[in-house]
Each structure stands twice: as structure tokens, then as C-alpha cells.
Design a protein around this motif. Structure first.
Motif, PDB file in Angstrom:
ATOM      1  N   ILE A   1      76.819  63.398  71.256  1.00 31.81           N
ATOM      2  CA  ILE A   1      77.818  63.055  70.239  1.00 31.81           C
ATOM      3  C   ILE A   1      78.225  61.598  70.375  1.00 31.81           C
ATOM      4  CG2 ILE A   1      80.201  63.488  69.507  1.00 31.81           C
ATOM      5  CD1 ILE A   1      79.692  66.451  70.244  1.00 31.81           C
ATOM      6  N   ARG A   2      78.443  61.143  71.608  1.00 35.01           N
ATOM      7  CA  ARG A   2      78.826  59.747  71.838  1.00 35.01           C
ATOM      8  C   ARG A   2      77.708  58.794  71.414  1.00 35.01           C
ATOM      9  NH1 ARG A   2      78.638  56.209  76.453  1.00 35.01           N
ATOM     10  NH2 ARG A   2      80.309  54.688  76.275  1.00 35.01           N
ATOM     11  N   MET A   3      76.460  59.172  71.687  1.00 34.13           N
ATOM     12  CA  MET A   3      75.313  58.355  71.318  1.00 34.13           C
ATOM     13  C   MET A   3      75.243  58.177  69.805  1.00 34.13           C
ATOM     14  SD  MET A   3      71.258  59.184  71.910  1.00 34.13           S
ATOM     15  CE  MET A   3      71.330  60.678  70.960  1.00 34.13           C
ATOM     16  N   ILE A   4      75.419  59.260  69.066  1.00 29.21           N
ATOM     17  CA  ILE A   4      75.361  59.182  67.607  1.00 29.21           C
ATOM     18  C   ILE A   4      76.516  58.339  67.066  1.00 29.21           C
ATOM     19  CG2 ILE A   4      75.553  60.557  65.490  1.00 29.21           C
ATOM     20  CD1 ILE A   4      74.013  62.769  67.004  1.00 29.21           C
ATOM     21  N   ALA A   5      77.711  58.529  67.612  1.00 29.06           N
ATOM     22  CA  ALA A   5      78.861  57.744  67.164  1.00 29.06           C
ATOM     23  C   ALA A   5      78.669  56.259  67.469  1.00 29.06           C
ATOM     24  CB  ALA A   5      80.131  58.256  67.821  1.00 29.06           C
ATOM     25  N   ARG A   6      78.148  55.952  68.641  1.00 24.93           N
ATOM     26  CA  ARG A   6      77.936  54.546  69.014  1.00 24.93           C
ATOM     27  C   ARG A   6      76.877  53.897  68.123  1.00 24.93           C
ATOM     28  NH1 ARG A   6      77.307  54.824  74.607  1.00 24.93           N
ATOM     29  NH2 ARG A   6      75.158  55.447  74.260  1.00 24.93           N
ATOM     30  N   MET A   7      75.814  54.643  67.831  1.00 22.16           N
ATOM     31  CA  MET A   7      74.775  54.093  66.966  1.00 22.16           C
ATOM     32  C   MET A   7      75.302  53.889  65.551  1.00 22.16           C
ATOM     33  SD  MET A   7      71.485  56.137  68.452  1.00 22.16           S
ATOM     34  CE  MET A   7      70.330  55.505  67.270  1.00 22.16           C
ATOM     35  N   GLY A   8      76.207  54.752  65.092  1.00 20.74           N
ATOM     36  CA  GLY A   8      76.821  54.574  63.781  1.00 20.74           C
ATOM     37  C   GLY A   8      77.737  53.373  63.756  1.00 20.74           C
ATOM     38  N   LYS A   9      78.463  53.163  64.837  1.00 26.95           N
ATOM     39  CA  LYS A   9      79.389  52.031  64.917  1.00 26.95           C
ATOM     40  C   LYS A   9      78.640  50.702  64.957  1.00 26.95           C
ATOM     41  CE  LYS A   9      83.523  50.680  67.411  1.00 26.95           C
ATOM     42  NZ  LYS A   9      84.409  51.001  68.537  1.00 26.95           N
ATOM     43  N   GLN A  10      77.473  50.689  65.605  1.00 27.59           N
ATOM     44  CA  GLN A  10      76.672  49.475  65.695  1.00 27.59           C
ATOM     45  C   GLN A  10      75.866  49.218  64.425  1.00 27.59           C
ATOM     46  OE1 GLN A  10      74.302  49.967  69.219  1.00 27.59           O
ATOM     47  NE2 GLN A  10      76.029  49.556  70.583  1.00 27.59           N
ATOM     48  N   GLY A  11      75.859  50.173  63.520  1.00 26.47           N
ATOM     49  CA  GLY A  11      75.139  50.005  62.266  1.00 26.47           C
ATOM     50  C   GLY A  11      73.689  50.416  62.315  1.00 26.47           C
ATOM     51  N   VAL A  12      73.260  51.015  63.409  1.00 25.94           N
ATOM     52  CA  VAL A  12      71.878  51.470  63.508  1.00 25.94           C
ATOM     53  C   VAL A  12      71.670  52.675  62.598  1.00 25.94           C
ATOM     54  CG1 VAL A  12      70.113  52.356  65.073  1.00 25.94           C
ATOM     55  CG2 VAL A  12      71.684  50.576  65.841  1.00 25.94           C
ATOM     56  N   ILE A  13      72.668  53.561  62.562  1.00 25.04           N
ATOM     57  CA  ILE A  13      72.646  54.732  61.689  1.00 25.04           C
ATOM     58  C   ILE A  13      73.765  54.562  60.671  1.00 25.04           C
ATOM     59  CG2 ILE A  13      72.955  57.224  61.549  1.00 25.04           C
ATOM     60  CD1 ILE A  13      72.037  57.434  64.415  1.00 25.04           C
ATOM     61  N   VAL A  14      73.475  54.813  59.409  1.00 27.29           N
ATOM     62  CA  VAL A  14      74.491  54.715  58.365  1.00 27.29           C
ATOM     63  C   VAL A  14      74.827  56.128  57.905  1.00 27.29           C
ATOM     64  CG1 VAL A  14      75.045  53.790  56.097  1.00 27.29           C
ATOM     65  CG2 VAL A  14      73.594  52.485  57.648  1.00 27.29           C
ATOM     66  N   PHE A  15      76.108  56.480  58.017  1.00 27.86           N
ATOM     67  CA  PHE A  15      76.565  57.791  57.585  1.00 27.86           C
ATOM     68  C   PHE A  15      76.947  57.742  56.108  1.00 27.86           C
ATOM     69  CE2 PHE A  15      77.727  57.666  62.154  1.00 27.86           C
ATOM     70  CZ  PHE A  15      76.881  58.666  62.585  1.00 27.86           C
TER      71      PHE A  15
END
Length: 82
Positions: free
Chosen positions: A57-71
Motif C-alpha cells: 500500500i505504501r509503495m503504491i501511494a509513494r509511486m502515485g505521489k511521485q507521479g509514476v502512477i496517475v490515479f
């Protein structure tokens, strides 16, 4: 952008694999050294599982915050603000 996602995923999954291996080794050592009851071994496995889920969960949130994944929610919020 695609190579950024690929390298980030490889990094994160290598960390996840490291956490799983270290926790499994720790669990084995605790069970063998202290000769625990099997029920306690199951509880340790549950704790390790929760740690792994929390890391994912932390990995997905961090990747979203860095812009790697766009929700989808992020796109909707940025469209409303503009």
C-alpha cells in the motif's frame, strides 16, 4: 515515461522481495530457536503478511505521489481546479 515506471517497479518489487525473504528467515529463526507452539508460528506469519500488505500500500501511494502512477481521482481533481 515507460522506462521510469519500469525501473521504479523493479526497484519497489526488489525491496518487497527483500522484505519477504528477511521476514521469512526471521520467522524461521524465531520458531526454531524458541521452539514456539504452532499457533504462535501462525500468528507470526500473519504479522509478516500484514507488514507485506502495508508495504505494498505504501509503495503504491509513494509511486502515485511521485507521479509514476496517475490515479483517476487525481485527474478529476486537477480538472476541477483548472
Amino acid at each position: 515515461m515507460n522506462s521510469q515506471i519500469k525501473s521504479k517497479l523493479i526497484t519497489e518489487f526488489s525491496w518487497l522481495l527483500g522484505i519477504i525473504i528477511a521476514s521469512a528467515a526471521l520467522e524461521y529463526a524465531i520458531i526454531e530457536i524458541f521452539d514456539l507452539h504452532p499457533i504462535l508460528g501462525v500468528k507470526i506469519q500473519g504479522l509478516i503478511g500484514l507488514v507485506v500488505i502495508a508495504y505494498i500500500i505504501r509503495m503504491i501511494a509513494r509511486m502515485g505521489k511521485q507521479g509514476v502512477i496517475v490515479f483517476d481521482d487525481d485527474e478529476e481533481e486537477s480538472g476541477e481546479r483548472e
